[in-house]
Enzyme design. Structure first.
Site, short mmCIF file in Angstrom:
data_model
loop_
_atom_site.label_atom_id
_atom_site.label_comp_id
_atom_site.label_asym_id
_atom_site.label_seq_id
_atom_site.Cartn_x
_atom_site.Cartn_y
_atom_site.Cartn_z
N MET A 66 18.18 -33.13 -1.37
CA MET A 66 19.30 -34.08 -1.42
C MET A 66 19.41 -34.86 -2.73
SD MET A 66 20.75 -33.31 1.31
CE MET A 66 22.00 -34.57 1.50
N HIS A 84 24.45 -23.95 1.19
CA HIS A 84 25.42 -25.01 1.46
C HIS A 84 26.14 -24.70 2.77
CE1 HIS A 84 28.21 -28.25 0.65
NE2 HIS A 84 29.18 -27.44 1.03
N GLU A 97 22.81 -19.79 8.77
CA GLU A 97 22.09 -20.16 7.54
C GLU A 97 20.71 -19.50 7.53
OE1 GLU A 97 21.96 -24.29 6.29
OE2 GLU A 97 23.73 -24.75 7.46
C1 GRF Z 1 21.39 -27.29 5.78
O1 GRF Z 1 22.55 -27.40 6.55
C2 GRF Z 1 21.71 -26.81 4.40
O2 GRF Z 1 22.79 -25.92 4.35
C3 GRF Z 1 22.09 -28.09 3.68
O3 GRF Z 1 21.21 -29.05 4.20
C4 GRF Z 1 20.77 -28.66 5.49
C5 GRF Z 1 19.27 -28.60 5.45
O4 GRF Z 1 18.72 -28.35 6.70
N1 GRF Z 1 22.01 -27.92 2.25
P1 GRF Z 1 17.18 -27.96 6.81
O5 GRF Z 1 16.41 -29.07 6.12
O6 GRF Z 1 17.00 -26.64 6.11
O7 GRF Z 1 16.89 -27.88 8.26
#
Ligand code: GRF
Length: 214
Positions: A92, A111, A176
């Site tokens: 982040m 993303h 994802e």
């Molecule tokens: C995911 O939704 C990713 O796409 C975004 O942040 C979130 C991270 O989730 N960039 P995690 O920490 O991998 O569970």
């Protein structure tokens, strides 16, 4: 064959990190995670890495005077571990131009939207507000402009009646966890060529797609 030395940067939950850890556990997977870095000491992903016996580092942005110093510490840690590819997985912090340039074509991000739609935060709520029929996720090479860069893999899911941001997020998160390992595998196998505005995979125009049925 040598496995691609991969570093993963996280800030939180680490479910995408877990998907990469699980993929790398397969004997014939062409990449290995050699380092996990978190900018937060309380990131749940650090426990996932520790369980998998992957070295971890906490590099807290608050400990540095400015972004350049923080980025330099990340860069040093990645180089010390001979990392060849960086995966941003829920990391982040925005990385500075010099760091992004240094890792150009060697750093990817996941993303939670079908880029170029909905860069930035709160993608699921924004997708619902926009009334889209399909939503999804994108794995892309990182460029200086946030959530931009050549797209390697994209997956879409349907938006269903009654969805709220949480149900939609959960549906996207499930894909994802398929997309990120696929992107890592394709890159590690040397099948991805980065062009100025996209990629070729096995010599064909990308991205790879994993679209869930409507
Ligand atoms: C995911 O939704 C990713 O796409 C975004 O942040 C979130 C991270 O989730 N960039 P995690 O920490 O991998 O569970």
């Amino acid at each position: 064959m040598a496995r691609l030395r991969t570093g993963v940067l996280i800030s939180g939950r680490g479910s995408n990190l877990q998907a990469l850890i699980d993929a790398c556990a397969a004997r014939n997977f062409p990449a290995e995670i050699v380092l996990v870095i978190s900018n937060r000491a309380d990131a749940q992903g650090l426990e996932r890495a520790a369980r998998a016996r992957i070295p971890t580092r906490i590099i807290a942005h608050r400990d540095f005077a400015d972004r350049d110093a923080f980025d330099a510490a990340l860069d040093r840690a990645l180089r010390d571990a001979s990392v060849e590819l960086v995966c941003l997985a829920g990391f982040m912090r925005v990385l500075g131009a010099a760091f992004v340039a240094a890792w150009r074509d060697r750093m990817i991000n996941i993303h939670p939207s079908l880029l170029p739609e909905f860069p930035g935060l709160d993608t699921h709520a924004r997708a619902l507000a926009a009334g889209v029929k399909r939503h999804g996720c994108t794995v892309h090479f990182v460029r200086h402009e946030v959530d931009s860069g050549p797209i390697v893999v994209q997956a879409s899911v349907p938006v269903l009646p009654g969805d709220d941001a949480a149900t939609l997020a959960a549906r996207v998160l499930a894909v994802e966890h398929k997309c990120y390992p696929l992107a890592l595998r394709l890159i590690a196998e040397g099948r991805v060529r980065v062009l100025s505005d996209g990629v070729e995979i096995d010599g064909q125009p990308g991205p790879a797609r994993l679209d869930a049925a409507a």
